[in-house]
Design a protein around this motif. Structure first.
Motif, PDB file in Angstrom:
ATOM      1  N   HIS A  39       0.755  -1.076   0.026  1.00  0.00           N
ATOM      2  CA  HIS A  39       0.023   0.089  -0.025  1.00  0.00           C
ATOM      3  C   HIS A  39       0.800   1.435   0.055  1.00  0.00           C
ATOM      4  O   HIS A  39       0.392   2.402  -0.523  1.00  0.00           O
ATOM      5  N   ASN A  58      -6.139   2.087   3.683  1.00  0.00           N
ATOM      6  CA  ASN A  58      -5.302   1.782   4.621  1.00  0.00           C
ATOM      7  C   ASN A  58      -5.589   1.423   6.101  1.00  0.00           C
ATOM      8  O   ASN A  58      -4.653   1.526   6.851  1.00  0.00           O
ATOM      9  N   ILE A  86      -6.305   1.979  -2.897  1.00  0.00           N
ATOM     10  CA  ILE A  86      -4.920   1.752  -3.531  1.00  0.00           C
ATOM     11  C   ILE A  86      -5.303   1.748  -5.065  1.00  0.00           C
ATOM     12  O   ILE A  86      -4.706   2.098  -5.782  1.00  0.00           O
TER      13      ILE A  86
END
Ligand code: HEM
Length: 745
Positions: A92, A122, A226
């Protein structure tokens, strides 16, 4: 937020209504004042490469290894091993990279700051970072967070049986969120919120058609992700449509189909997803959490809030029979089992092999087993025919899969590090550089010295076809292709003579060819006359610009020595990745008055963005634009912004005349307010034409303030000196081999 209602309502620390509230279109110069020494607690003298040299790297890896299986009560490790968690952390961090503008990526440790620290995708990586704090604390400035984030996942991968295949440190921490990154125009984070998700798709909601409309440079399908939504496009569990999203977003990161399958199948060989409880128990993300949470977020109020009660993505999947050991179980499961759509305990869309034995271990309960599961984005790898082919090849040939995943992982983590001279540490792979590393062969000859540069400069200036204006634009075109975001481009390598750069309109190919021919004749004469000592075309391009600037200063009566440092070498077409180098082509380059605004962005915003990518400050950008106009250095030889009667002399005439009250400016008809006519206020006689990049220097309050300095009666010499210093800075942006370029942040 405790006592905070809104920044606007506070009377302190920059609160209250601000300029942007009143004039939402005001040009922001924030990208030109990032990463200043005021924000750096280490001080500008601390060079990371020097600190890293003092690090016991082997001991650091041992510490990471020990921590990997040292499960902490406050966030217990699945399967007693943080490996999968840390691989996700690395991925990430690196995975925000996009090839179009080179921004994002692991290079700056940006996940410590908003928005990345609080992005929904995240979630819980705040804990992964916090687990690493004791290690960061132990080594202090000898290891950057940026390096540690990726090293943790990388080391974990090796510890779980993946063969070591190379790692380089060298990522220098920054100390604030990167202001230059366009993450999207949405104001809502989740696709379910009205209007949020379609903004980047120009309003399209058709999950089969929208991929090609994804707004550049974005490389994710939603704000806060992401890449793609694991449940399927906009949460619709459609694996075929998910494959379209995956291909689009991974391509934006310059990963091909093979690398994409290798990465996803390789990554999901480890760890698990987390959706054991409903999302309603989850508190705010770190940036919105109470002060008492100390930058931890997503507090889970259900029972323990961790371990078997964890909620992250809201999905509950374990892909492999051995989630802490490198093996081919993921592809075996994906390709040999039938998966049906089900829902996770949290209600998310996922897939399960209902007819399978429970063969997958539970992360916390011994002798408890689960049936194999997948996410929609995993099923995509077998529903898309191309991905399926690659998956089958990898499934049949585990060694090949291991090799390809290793290569793609190395690329993922190192993609934005720039020249190999920035790589640090004992684990850098030996052997030839990969194409994505933009190789420049090492020079095997002696470099030119000060005497040679003096004679070469006069030789260049006396060569037919070469003049101040075209030498300056050529050197600029070469050097200003650099971008700090992924540290690609620049004059080294001499790529301005290669595809695709030599054909960019901004480089005026016809004129460029004349200059290159002239410089090549100088080069061949010099190289024939010398044997051990040679000069590269890359060096000559920069030297030509240097000679031109000095000559232009002399013509203005100023004795100026412009810094020139030889050492560039020429690379080859075969060593140039045209497919991604094309992204370095400028949309607009206000320094040479090339191009105009596109879409929602103005010409002057693109000028400032480019200046940011060249790491220029506001004064440096200003003096360069004014100086380039004095040097008559528009890309096409036009007279826009050449506010002087003596073009080709390094005078401050541009600023003097721009600030002169006796000129009035009007837009030229049918140019969409891109070009302007300047007339004498009294007589109405036409005097000049100009672009937005010219007029903004007198129109924006801060830029005008700087222009006033350079347009003052006492500024001629200061202007020339400042121009020369900003010029040399641009010429050397890619020279990480030079001492003063060891660190640029
Ligand atoms: C976990 C999505 C690609 C490595 C996850 C999770 C999701 C996800 C939703 C679960 C998070 C949680 O609930 O804890 C995706 C999607 C991908 C993708 C949509 C691209 C289409 C990758 C890649 C890698 C990777 C390229 C690494 C090379 C991992 C690992 C985990 C994970 C190791 C397990 C984390 C843990 O054990 O805590 N992924 N992923 N993923 N992902 Fe991916």
């Amino acid at each position: 937020f405790g006592r905070c209602l809104s920044k606007r309502l506070s009377k302190f620390a920059g609160g209250g209504s601000r300029s942007w509230d009143w004039w939402p279109c005001e040009l922001s110069l924030n990208v030109l004042r990032q990463n200043g020494k005021e924000s750096n607690p280490l001080g500008a003298d601390v060079i990371y490469a020097n600190e890293f040299a003092k690090l016991d790297f082997e001991q650091l890896k041992k510490d990471i290894t020990e921590m990997q299986t040292n499960s902490q009560d406050w966030w217990p490790a699945d399967f007693g091993n943080y490996g999968g968690f840390w691989i996700r952390l690395s991925w990430h961090n690196a995975g925000t990279y996009r090839a179009v503008d080179g921004r994002g990526g692991a290079g700056e440790g940006q996940q410590r700051f908003a928005p990345l620290n609080s992005w929904p995708d995240n979630q819980n990586l705040d804990k992964a970072r916090r687990l690493l704090w004791p290690i960061k604390q132990k080594y202090g400035s000898k290891i950057s967070w940026a390096d540690l984030f990726v090293l943790a996942g990388h080391t974990a991968l090796n510890n779980m049986g993946f063969p070591p295949h190379g790692f380089a440190a060298g990522r220098v921490d920054t100390w604030q969120a990167d202001e230059g990154i366009f993450w999207g125009a949405e104001t809502a984070m989740f696709p379910t919120e009205p209007g949020s998700n379609s903004v980047r798709y120009n309003g399209s909601t058709d999950i089969y058609a929208r991929a090609d409309t994804l707004e550049a440079p974005l490389a994710d399908t939603n704000m806060g992700l992401i890449y793609v939504d694991p449940e399927g496009p906009s949460g619709i569990p459609d694996p075929k449509a998910s494959a379209l999203d995956i291909r689009k977003t991974f391509t934006r990161m310059a990963m091909n189909d093979e690398e994409t399958v290798a990465l996803i199948a390789g990554g999901h060989a480890f760890g698990k997803t987390h959706g054991a409880v409903a999302g309603k128990y989850i508190g705010p993300e770190p940036n919105a959490a109470p002060i008492t949470e100390q930058q931890l977020g997503w507090k889970n109020h259900y029972k323990s809030g961790y371990a078997d009660n964890t909620y992250t993505s809201g999905l509950e999947v374990i892909w492999s029979e051995t989630p802490t050991k490198w093996a081919n179980h993921y592809l075996h499961s994906l390709l040999t089992r039938n998966f049906s759509h089900t829902n996770s305990p949290a209600g998310g869309h996922q897939w399960e092999c209902l007819g399978c034995n429970a063969s997958i271990p539970d992360p916390f309960k011994p002798n408890v087993w689960h049936r194999p599961r997948m996410m929609t984005s995993d099923i995509a790898l077998k529903e898309d025919p191309i991905y399926r082919n690659i998956s089958e090849t990898f499934y049949k040939d585990f060694n090949l899969f291991t090799e390809k995943f290793g290569l793609a992982w190395y690329k993922l983590l190192h993609r934005d590090m720039g020249p190999i001279t920035r790589y640090l540490g004992p684990d850098i792979p030996k052997g030839p550089l990969k194409l994505w590393q933009d190789p420049v062969p090492e020079a095997k000859y002696q470099m030119i010295d000060a005497n040679d540069t003096t004679s070469l400069k006069s030789e260049i200036l006396n060569t037919q076809g070469l003049n101040i204006s075209n030498l300056v634009t050529t050197a600029w075109g070469a050097a200003a292709s650099f971008r700090i975001s992924d540290k690609r481009g620049g004059a080294n390598g001499g790529r301005i003579q290669l595809e695709p750069q030599k054909r960019w309109a901004s480089n005026n190919p016809a004129r460029l060819q004349i200059v290159l021919n002239g410089l090549k004749s100088v080069q061949s004469k010099f190289n024939k006359a010398n044997s051990a000592k040679q000069v590269s075309l890359a060096d000559l391009v920069v030297l030509g610009g240097t000679a031109a600037v000095e000559a232009a200063a002399k013509a203005a009566g100023i004795n100026l020595a412009v810094r020139f440092t030889p050492g560039r070498n020429d690379t080859t077409q075969a060593l140039t990745d045209i497919s991604t180098f094309k992204y370095l082509k400028p949309i607009a380059d206000g320094f040479v008055n090339y191009g105009v605004g596109i879409g929602r962005s103005t010409t002057e915003e693109i000028l400032v963005d480019k200046a940011g990518l060249l790491t220029l400050s506001t004064p440096e950008m200003t003096v360069l634009v004014g100086g380039m106009r004095a040097l008559n250095a528009n890309y096409d030889g036009s007279s826009h912004g050449i506010l002087t009667s003596r073009p080709g002399q390094l005078t401050n005439d541009f600023f003097v005349n721009l600030l002169n009250i006796s000129t009035t400016w009007q837009p030229i008809a049918n140019t969409n307010q891109e070009f302007f006519q300047g007339n004498d206020r009294a007589s109405g006689q036409p005097l000049y034409t100009a672009t937005r990049s010219d007029l903004i220097l007198g129109s924006h309050p801060e830029l005008r303030a700087v222009s006033e300095v350079y347009g003052s009666a006492d500024a001629s010499e200061k202007f020339a000196k400042d121009f020369a210093s900003a010029w040399s800075k641009v010429m050397e942006l890619d020279r990480y081999d030079l001492k003063n370029r060891l660190q640029d942040e």
